[in-house]
Design a protein around this motif. Structure first.
Motif, PDB file in Angstrom:
ATOM      1  N   THR A  15     -40.885   3.374 -57.571  1.00 31.82           N
ATOM      2  CA  THR A  15     -40.555   2.928 -56.224  1.00 31.82           C
ATOM      3  C   THR A  15     -41.278   3.834 -55.241  1.00 31.82           C
ATOM      4  N   PRO A  16     -42.465   3.449 -54.805  1.00 35.26           N
ATOM      5  CA  PRO A  16     -43.296   4.326 -53.980  1.00 35.26           C
ATOM      6  C   PRO A  16     -42.609   4.827 -52.715  1.00 35.26           C
ATOM      7  N   ASP A  17     -42.850   6.095 -52.433  1.00 37.88           N
ATOM      8  CA  ASP A  17     -42.371   6.737 -51.215  1.00 37.88           C
ATOM      9  C   ASP A  17     -43.612   7.026 -50.391  1.00 37.88           C
ATOM     10  N   HIS A  18     -44.150   8.190 -50.498  1.00 30.60           N
ATOM     11  CA  HIS A  18     -45.373   8.536 -49.782  1.00 30.60           C
ATOM     12  C   HIS A  18     -46.597   8.375 -50.671  1.00 30.60           C
ATOM     13  N   LEU A  19     -46.447   8.619 -51.951  1.00 28.50           N
ATOM     14  CA  LEU A  19     -47.539   8.459 -52.903  1.00 28.50           C
ATOM     15  C   LEU A  19     -47.154   7.379 -53.893  1.00 28.50           C
ATOM     16  N   ASP A  20     -48.139   6.693 -54.388  1.00 29.00           N
ATOM     17  CA  ASP A  20     -47.882   5.637 -55.353  1.00 29.00           C
ATOM     18  C   ASP A  20     -48.107   6.090 -56.777  1.00 29.00           C
ATOM     19  N   GLY A  21     -48.721   7.256 -56.951  1.00 27.36           N
ATOM     20  CA  GLY A  21     -48.942   7.741 -58.302  1.00 27.36           C
ATOM     21  C   GLY A  21     -49.927   8.891 -58.336  1.00 27.36           C
ATOM     22  N   ALA A  22     -50.324   9.213 -59.552  1.00 30.85           N
ATOM     23  CA  ALA A  22     -51.279  10.293 -59.789  1.00 30.85           C
ATOM     24  C   ALA A  22     -52.321   9.824 -60.794  1.00 30.85           C
TER      25      ALA A  22
END
Length: 155
Positions: free
Chosen positions: A25-32
């Motif tokens: 559930t993305p907040d500020h970043l969607d992943g790495a």
């Protein structure tokens, strides 16, 4: 010695599994994303070709030049990479050092991935990937890693 033919955009690195962690559930970043080298042309092609189809198709990439050895030539940012599926437009922010890769998806959505430096040791790289995937937080120790949570490259 036996060799195997390569398809356009394929490289020896492309055969390795993609090191990608997406946050549920993305907040500020969607992943790495943890590329295996600092060669944008190779690593971005792998990201495009192996990106989960269930999330969508990548149309364009925006990158932070300091993360890559081939992000610019003669002061000009790389404009296109050759993926296995064909050419993909890329853009950059010359002095941006947020360590982010912004993906513009075919459905209009934009995803922000923090780029874990390729030379990060295995334990730390895995820790960073888990931190973003489970908490959408860096939990890193270096200033750029912590700062990227609050910044975004310009549009």
């Amino acid at each position: 010695m036996t060799t195997s033919p390569n398809t356009p955009g394929e490289s020896p690195v492309a055969a390795a599994p993609l090191r990608l962690a997406l946050h549920e559930t993305p907040d500020h970043l969607d992943g790495a994303w943890w590329p295996r080298s600092r060669v944008l042309a190779t690593e971005a092609a792998q990201l495009v070709d192996q990106f989960p189809a269930s999330v969508g198709r990548i149309n364009r990439l925006l990158f932070s030049r300091p993360d890559w050895d081939d992000g610019a030539t003669n002061g000009q940012g790389l404009r296109r990479i050759q993926a296995g599926r064909g050419p993909v437009k890329v853009g950059s922010f010359p002095r941006d050092d947020t360590h982010l890769m912004v993906l513009s998806m075919a459905n209009g959505r934009r995803l922000r991935l923090v780029v874990v430096p390729s030379d990060t040791d295995q334990a730390e790289g895995e820790r960073r990937m888990r931190a973003v995937a489970t908490h959408s937080a860096h939990g890193g120790t270096d200033p750029d890693w912590a700062r990227a949570h609050h910044e975004s490259p310009g549009h």
